[in-house]
Design a protein around this motif. Structure first.
Motif, PDB file in Angstrom:
ATOM      1  N   THR A 194       0.868  -1.178   0.000  1.00 49.27           N
ATOM      2  CA  THR A 194       0.000   0.000   0.000  1.00 49.27           C
ATOM      3  C   THR A 194       0.908   1.232   0.000  1.00 49.27           C
ATOM      4  N   LEU A 195       0.317   2.388  -0.149  1.00 48.12           N
ATOM      5  CA  LEU A 195       1.109   3.617  -0.167  1.00 48.12           C
ATOM      6  C   LEU A 195       1.795   3.851   1.175  1.00 48.12           C
ATOM      7  N   SER A 196       1.146   3.435   2.250  1.00 49.59           N
ATOM      8  CA  SER A 196       1.711   3.554   3.615  1.00 49.59           C
ATOM      9  C   SER A 196       2.039   4.994   3.982  1.00 49.59           C
ATOM     10  N   SER A 197       1.254   5.901   3.500  1.00 50.97           N
ATOM     11  CA  SER A 197       1.448   7.311   3.792  1.00 50.97           C
ATOM     12  C   SER A 197       0.087   7.993   3.827  1.00 50.97           C
ATOM     13  N   PRO A 198      -0.103   8.959   4.725  1.00 52.11           N
ATOM     14  CA  PRO A 198      -1.368   9.700   4.709  1.00 52.11           C
ATOM     15  C   PRO A 198      -1.574  10.396   3.362  1.00 52.11           C
ATOM     16  N   MET A 199      -2.823  10.475   2.928  1.00 54.81           N
ATOM     17  CA  MET A 199      -3.162  11.124   1.669  1.00 54.81           C
ATOM     18  C   MET A 199      -4.154  12.243   1.933  1.00 54.81           C
ATOM     19  N   VAL A 200      -3.906  13.403   1.363  1.00 53.86           N
ATOM     20  CA  VAL A 200      -4.824  14.536   1.470  1.00 53.86           C
ATOM     21  C   VAL A 200      -5.584  14.648   0.153  1.00 53.86           C
ATOM     22  N   ILE A 201      -6.912  14.582   0.254  1.00 51.32           N
ATOM     23  CA  ILE A 201      -7.777  14.510  -0.916  1.00 51.32           C
ATOM     24  C   ILE A 201      -8.375  15.876  -1.221  1.00 51.32           C
ATOM     25  N   ALA A 202      -8.341  16.271  -2.481  1.00 44.70           N
ATOM     26  CA  ALA A 202      -8.847  17.575  -2.918  1.00 44.70           C
ATOM     27  C   ALA A 202     -10.363  17.672  -2.728  1.00 44.70           C
ATOM     28  N   PRO A 203     -10.900  18.899  -2.637  1.00 46.75           N
ATOM     29  CA  PRO A 203     -12.322  19.064  -2.335  1.00 46.75           C
ATOM     30  C   PRO A 203     -13.269  18.544  -3.409  1.00 46.75           C
ATOM     31  N   ASP A 204     -12.820  18.410  -4.651  1.00 50.37           N
ATOM     32  CA  ASP A 204     -13.695  17.905  -5.706  1.00 50.37           C
ATOM     33  C   ASP A 204     -13.512  16.397  -5.929  1.00 50.37           C
ATOM     34  N   GLU A 205     -12.812  15.731  -5.005  1.00 54.23           N
ATOM     35  CA  GLU A 205     -12.598  14.295  -5.096  1.00 54.23           C
ATOM     36  C   GLU A 205     -13.263  13.596  -3.910  1.00 54.23           C
ATOM     37  N   TRP A 206     -13.343  12.285  -3.985  1.00 54.03           N
ATOM     38  CA  TRP A 206     -13.934  11.510  -2.912  1.00 54.03           C
ATOM     39  C   TRP A 206     -13.200  10.188  -2.792  1.00 54.03           C
ATOM     40  N   ILE A 207     -13.425   9.517  -1.678  1.00 49.38           N
ATOM     41  CA  ILE A 207     -12.789   8.232  -1.382  1.00 49.38           C
ATOM     42  C   ILE A 207     -13.874   7.176  -1.318  1.00 49.38           C
TER      43      ILE A 207
END
Length: 270
Positions: A194-207
């Protein structure tokens, strides 16, 4: 003006709430739980979270104020020694507020046609305690990774100083329109990555998380937890709703962080 007071059951909070009620009784301000204009939380951040979920259906109409009686208070600007100032501010209220983003949690079950929606102020966590959580992670409908580990935490900027920080996530300023995805004990070796790092997601994206070969798991939304099964996916995005805090006295965010985690100013002054 109508005020609702939400308090925890500690003796200090009960005493402070009692003093506040007596002060408000000397004004034209009405104390009521029915359609309030302002909700005052007396306690710590947990008490404010309870107040938020109790009045989440009125977010477009209400503002929040936190009176701090605990140890840490990222949402609380007032203390018991300045209740008089708080009441004066309420009497001279001009409607000003500062607002922060919330997390929209959408759960789609395999045997239902419509998803369920919930709001979180701090974070939502997908986790498993008796095995390995396996789930495919999508960012804005694009496949990103297959996660294996204890769980995943999706936090708001205001929630970034809570559980997210304790598992290695970054601290985000609450005015940022962003979400953060942080892994909990991910399984990484030559076979599983896995990426094994925190990810910051942009406001026009979703998880979006799709459980794989996982019969059941625990889903938390702030301090509320439920056991889930037969889930097709869970989608996380910035909510349309916002939480509003009455802007009478507002502590700078980085001062809160410094005071809560470092206390360096106090030591420097000594």
């Amino acid at each position: 003006m109508k005020i609702a007071i939400v308090k925890n059951n500690t003796q200090e909070s009960l005493n402070v709430a009692g003093k506040l009620e007596k002060l408000l009784a000397e004004t034209d301000i009405k104390i009521t739980n029915n359609q309030p204009d302002i909700i005052i939380s007396v306690g710590g951040d947990g008490t404010l979270l309870s107040a938020f979920h109790r009045y989440a259906h009125l977010l477009d109409e209400v503002r929040f104020i936190g009176v701090h009686t605990g140890h840490l208070g990222f949402y609380t600007d007032w203390r018991q020694y300045n209740l008089l100032e708080l009441v004066d501010s309420l009497k001279n209220d001009n409607g000003e507020y500062i607002q922060y983003p919330l997390l929209d949690v959408e759960i789609m079950y395999k045997k239902q046609q419509k998803p369920k929606h919930f709001l979180a102020l701090n974070e939502s966590i997908v986790k498993i305690t008796d095995g390995t959580l396996v789930g495919d992670v999508y960012i804005k409908e694009e496949y990103f990774e297959r996660f294996r580990g204890d769980g995943l935490c999706i936090s708001t900027p205001t929630g970034s100083t809570g559980y997210n920080k304790s598992i290695g996530g970054a601290v985000l300023h609450p005015r940022l329109e962003a979400l953060q995805l942080t892994e909990i004990a991910s399984l990484n070796n030559r076979i599983f990555r896995t990426l094994s790092s925190p990810m910051v997601i942009a406001p026009d994206e979703w998880i979006k998380i799709k459980p794989i070969d996982t019969a059941s798991f625990t889903l938390t939304i702030d301090q509320l937890a439920s056991s889930e099964k037969d889930v097709d996916y869970i989608k996380f995005q910035i909510a349309k709703e916002r939480i509003r805090f009455a802007q009478y006295q507002h502590t700078h965010f980085w001062d809160r962080v410094e005071d809560a985690f470092l206390g360096a100013k106090a030591r420097h002054e000594d």
